[in-house]
Scaffold this active site. Structure first.
Site, mmCIF file in Angstrom:
data_model
loop_
_atom_site.group_PDB
_atom_site.id
_atom_site.type_symbol
_atom_site.label_atom_id
_atom_site.label_comp_id
_atom_site.label_asym_id
_atom_site.label_seq_id
_atom_site.Cartn_x
_atom_site.Cartn_y
_atom_site.Cartn_z
ATOM 1 N N GLY A 17 0.855 -1.290 -0.078
ATOM 2 C CA GLY A 17 -0.191 -0.242 -0.116
ATOM 3 C C GLY A 17 0.798 1.765 0.130
ATOM 4 O O GLY A 17 1.369 1.245 0.523
ATOM 5 N N VAL A 30 17.724 8.840 -3.447
ATOM 6 C CA VAL A 30 18.574 8.751 -4.862
ATOM 7 C C VAL A 30 19.707 10.539 -4.595
ATOM 8 O O VAL A 30 21.001 9.793 -5.130
ATOM 9 C CB VAL A 30 17.572 9.781 -5.827
ATOM 10 C CG1 VAL A 30 18.204 9.739 -6.881
ATOM 11 C CG2 VAL A 30 16.444 8.491 -6.232
ATOM 12 N N ARG A 78 0.889 -5.089 -5.230
ATOM 13 C CA ARG A 78 0.536 -6.106 -4.674
ATOM 14 C C ARG A 78 1.917 -6.850 -5.250
ATOM 15 O O ARG A 78 0.327 -8.023 -5.675
ATOM 16 C CB ARG A 78 0.018 -5.987 -3.682
ATOM 17 C CG ARG A 78 -0.486 -4.658 -2.598
ATOM 18 C CD ARG A 78 -1.906 -5.123 -1.278
ATOM 19 N NE ARG A 78 -1.771 -4.492 -0.985
ATOM 20 C CZ ARG A 78 -1.938 -3.281 -0.281
ATOM 21 N NH1 ARG A 78 -0.545 -3.947 0.681
ATOM 22 N NH2 ARG A 78 -2.361 -2.567 0.733
ATOM 23 N N ASP A 109 5.182 -5.426 6.139
ATOM 24 C CA ASP A 109 6.227 -6.372 6.425
ATOM 25 C C ASP A 109 6.366 -7.508 5.098
ATOM 26 O O ASP A 109 7.278 -8.496 4.695
ATOM 27 C CB ASP A 109 5.340 -7.784 6.956
ATOM 28 C CG ASP A 109 5.744 -6.429 8.990
ATOM 29 O OD1 ASP A 109 6.833 -6.434 8.937
ATOM 30 O OD2 ASP A 109 4.529 -7.788 9.978
ATOM 31 N N THR A 131 4.488 2.334 5.765
ATOM 32 C CA THR A 131 3.233 2.042 5.545
ATOM 33 C C THR A 131 2.267 2.998 6.248
ATOM 34 O O THR A 131 2.944 2.933 7.741
ATOM 35 C CB THR A 131 2.864 0.130 5.741
ATOM 36 O OG1 THR A 131 1.169 0.333 6.564
ATOM 37 C CG2 THR A 131 3.694 -0.154 7.548
ATOM 38 N N ASP A 133 0.332 2.302 8.728
ATOM 39 C CA ASP A 133 -0.923 1.048 10.089
ATOM 40 C C ASP A 133 0.320 1.444 11.208
ATOM 41 O O ASP A 133 0.092 1.259 11.839
ATOM 42 C CB ASP A 133 -0.723 -0.268 9.049
ATOM 43 C CG ASP A 133 -1.520 -0.854 8.177
ATOM 44 O OD1 ASP A 133 -2.465 0.921 7.593
ATOM 45 O OD2 ASP A 133 -1.651 -1.131 7.330
ATOM 46 N N ASP A 135 2.116 -0.914 11.320
ATOM 47 C CA ASP A 135 2.529 -1.974 12.218
ATOM 48 C C ASP A 135 3.807 -2.890 11.517
ATOM 49 O O ASP A 135 3.880 -3.984 11.870
ATOM 50 C CB ASP A 135 1.145 -3.180 11.297
ATOM 51 C CG ASP A 135 1.172 -2.704 10.538
ATOM 52 O OD1 ASP A 135 2.464 -1.953 9.709
ATOM 53 O OD2 ASP A 135 0.808 -3.594 9.451
ATOM 54 N N GLY A 176 -6.018 0.019 9.480
ATOM 55 C CA GLY A 176 -4.743 0.080 10.049
ATOM 56 C C GLY A 176 -4.731 -2.179 9.927
ATOM 57 O O GLY A 176 -3.672 -1.990 10.909
ATOM 58 N N ARG A 177 -5.320 -2.273 9.247
ATOM 59 C CA ARG A 177 -5.682 -3.250 8.211
ATOM 60 C C ARG A 177 -5.775 -4.640 10.264
ATOM 61 O O ARG A 177 -6.904 -4.750 10.566
ATOM 62 C CB ARG A 177 -3.988 -3.855 7.556
ATOM 63 C CG ARG A 177 -4.204 -5.765 7.386
ATOM 64 C CD ARG A 177 -2.966 -5.450 6.462
ATOM 65 N NE ARG A 177 -2.869 -5.408 4.942
ATOM 66 C CZ ARG A 177 -2.917 -4.908 4.365
ATOM 67 N NH1 ARG A 177 -3.691 -6.440 4.280
ATOM 68 N NH2 ARG A 177 -2.977 -4.259 3.669
ATOM 69 N N LYS A 220 -23.905 14.225 28.069
ATOM 70 C CA LYS A 220 -23.027 13.843 25.957
ATOM 71 C C LYS A 220 -23.981 14.388 25.079
ATOM 72 O O LYS A 220 -25.658 13.520 25.835
ATOM 73 C CB LYS A 220 -22.769 13.020 25.762
ATOM 74 C CG LYS A 220 -21.259 13.621 26.984
ATOM 75 C CD LYS A 220 -20.050 12.123 26.218
ATOM 76 C CE LYS A 220 -19.075 12.998 26.646
ATOM 77 N NZ LYS A 220 -18.080 12.063 27.053
ATOM 78 N N HIS A 222 -23.589 14.654 21.715
ATOM 79 C CA HIS A 222 -22.808 13.360 20.001
ATOM 80 C C HIS A 222 -21.925 12.835 21.073
ATOM 81 O O HIS A 222 -21.105 12.421 21.879
ATOM 82 C CB HIS A 222 -22.388 14.195 19.173
ATOM 83 C CG HIS A 222 -21.386 15.145 19.977
ATOM 84 N ND1 HIS A 222 -21.517 16.206 20.546
ATOM 85 C CD2 HIS A 222 -19.949 14.948 20.012
ATOM 86 C CE1 HIS A 222 -20.461 16.843 20.648
ATOM 87 N NE2 HIS A 222 -19.627 15.731 19.988
ATOM 88 N N GLU A 229 -10.718 -0.356 11.418
ATOM 89 C CA GLU A 229 -11.013 -1.791 10.209
ATOM 90 C C GLU A 229 -10.990 -3.308 10.697
ATOM 91 O O GLU A 229 -11.348 -4.241 10.822
ATOM 92 C CB GLU A 229 -10.371 -1.810 9.350
ATOM 93 C CG GLU A 229 -8.444 -1.771 8.812
ATOM 94 C CD GLU A 229 -8.882 -2.270 7.420
ATOM 95 O OE1 GLU A 229 -9.221 -2.700 6.521
ATOM 96 O OE2 GLU A 229 -6.876 -1.109 6.967
ATOM 97 N N ARG A 259 -4.489 7.556 2.369
ATOM 98 C CA ARG A 259 -3.203 7.161 2.474
ATOM 99 C C ARG A 259 -2.817 8.156 1.832
ATOM 100 O O ARG A 259 -2.012 8.061 1.253
ATOM 101 C CB ARG A 259 -3.750 5.899 1.449
ATOM 102 C CG ARG A 259 -3.681 4.967 1.747
ATOM 103 C CD ARG A 259 -2.818 3.691 2.384
ATOM 104 N NE ARG A 259 -2.782 2.940 0.382
ATOM 105 C CZ ARG A 259 -3.299 1.455 0.302
ATOM 106 N NH1 ARG A 259 -3.704 0.945 1.168
ATOM 107 N NH2 ARG A 259 -3.525 1.640 -0.841
HETATM 108 O O1 F6P Z 1 -1.242 -1.744 4.376
HETATM 109 C C1 F6P Z 1 -2.269 0.202 4.579
HETATM 110 C C2 F6P Z 1 -3.446 -0.749 3.986
HETATM 111 O O2 F6P Z 1 -3.939 1.261 3.566
HETATM 112 C C3 F6P Z 1 -4.150 -0.972 5.093
HETATM 113 O O3 F6P Z 1 -4.362 -0.439 6.302
HETATM 114 C C4 F6P Z 1 -4.932 -1.245 4.941
HETATM 115 O O4 F6P Z 1 -6.374 -2.623 5.051
HETATM 116 C C5 F6P Z 1 -5.235 -1.927 3.312
HETATM 117 O O5 F6P Z 1 -4.017 -1.378 2.845
HETATM 118 C C6 F6P Z 1 -5.689 -1.684 2.301
HETATM 119 O O6 F6P Z 1 -5.388 -2.759 1.062
HETATM 120 P P1 F6P Z 1 -5.492 -2.132 -0.902
HETATM 121 O O7 F6P Z 1 -5.119 -0.715 -0.853
HETATM 122 O O8 F6P Z 1 -4.390 -2.870 -1.611
HETATM 123 O O9 F6P Z 1 -7.615 -1.837 -0.726
#
Ligand code: F6P
Length: 326
Positions: A17, A30, A78, A109, A131, A133, A135, A176-177, A220, A222, A229, A259
């Site tokens: 991603g 570069v 990918r 990763d 990334t 995420d 992560d 965040g996968r 409160k 709201h 995700e 992104r």
């Molecule tokens: O790893 C980055 C990320 O944006 C994750 O947060 C998300 O789950 C995934 O990539 C989405 O991937 P794609 O753009 O291939 O749908």
């Protein structure tokens, strides 16, 4: 590629991603590559491009005006083709044909696992964590994380305005996968009532319904519920909240919006420093390393070690978020 591993030509690619700040990292590779006397080649579309030989030499001017741009001008993919023994062999062959003596790979990763495949076939590699995420276990920070959080924060501030006007609950799903770093830190920064992350099993009655009813009793009007995700689906959760509390709820999935965008200072700076460090590693013959940010410093560590590392969100951090949501 030579047996003595004399590095003259470096390839650089982005994979997985995209993340804001990747261009800054490419630029740094570069420019520092040229500074140290190497020729630097951009590989388009990640490992897929390496596999296809989609490679072009870059110079100092090729990366002008890229620092402030989101995405990756080298493009990314990918790659399924690279993920086979034949695919790896072909990529190694392409390194030989294009005289790439080493490859700097920017991504997550999966990108590092691809780099390790190349390293095992004798191509020196350096990984840079990129990334949104955050992560990547070996690093406290990954390129793109800050920009993505700021994008999410701005969107949630806007959603709060309308949730407040209608006295509604806004359920916002962030990326965040399998990780909850974006969700947790954005929830703290937007004053969310509830955050759900994959690192902690949640109980809907206790962690969502009770928190919201408690908030309503305290006046409160709201509610902001942030769901990573990997922890659930905003549409389902909004429906369940409305059914359980009677509070009108609306779901929003921020998705790929997170992104994009011009990288923040933090991402431009971190990416630039990591890119320089990657080239320094090659210059010092420190091959098959991952550049990481640890305890406030840019470091590098063995790629296999990097892939074995683990990190998670502590209960303490979650408890603090809860205190602030009272
Ligand atoms: O790893 C980055 C990320 O944006 C994750 O947060 C998300 O789950 C995934 O990539 C989405 O991937 P794609 O753009 O291939 O749908």
């Amino acid at each position: 590629m030579s047996d003595e591993k004399v590095i003259r030509n470096i390839g650089v690619l982005t994979s997985g991603g995209d993340a804001p700040g990747m261009n800054a990292a490419i630029r740094a590779v570069v420019r520092s590559g040229i500074y140290y006397g190497y020729r630097v080649f951009g590989v388009r579309r990640g490992y897929h491009g390496l596999w296809r030989g989609d490679i072009e030499e870059l110079n100092g001017r090729s990366v002008s005006e890229t620092l402030q741009r989101g995405g990756t001008f080298l493009m990314t993919a990918r790659s399924k083709t690279f993920n086979t023994p034949e695919g790896v062999d072909k990529a190694v062959e392409m390194c030989r044909i294009f005289n790439l003596d080493a490859v700097v790979t920017i991504g997550g990763d999966g990108t590092f696992r691809g780099a390790l495949d190349l390293a095992r076939k004798g191509v020196p590699v350096i990984g840079i964590p990129g990334t949104i995420d955050n992560d990547i276990a070996c690093s406290d920070y990954t390129i793109g994380y800050d920009t993505a959080m700021n994008t999410a924060m701005e969107a949630i501030d806007k959603l709060r305005d309308t949730a407040s006007s209608h006295e509604r609950c806004s359920v916002i799903e962030v990326m965040g996968r399998h990780a909850g770093y974006i969700a947790l830190n954005v929830s703290i920064s937007t004053g969310a009532e509830v955050v759900l992350i994959p690192e902690r099993k949640s109980d809907f009655e206790r962690d969502v319904v009770k928190m919201m009813l408690q908030g309503r009793n305290q006046g409160k009007r709201h509610y902001i519920v942030i769901v990573a995700e990997g922890a659930g689906d905003a549409t389902d959760i909004a429906q369940k909240i409305e059914a359980a509390t009677g509070i009108e709820s609306r779901p929003t999935i921020l998705g790929h919006l997170q992104r994009g965008g011009s990288p923040t200072v933090r991402d431009r700076h971190m990416a630039s420093m990591m890119g320089v460090r990657a080239v320094e590693c090659l210059h010092e013959a420190r091959y098959n390393r991952v550049v990481a940010y640890k305890h406030g410093e840019i470091i590098d560590l063995d790629i296999e070690e990097a892939l074995k590392a683990s990190k998670t969100i502590s209960q303490e951090e979650l408890d603090r978020a809860k205190i602030l949501a009272l």
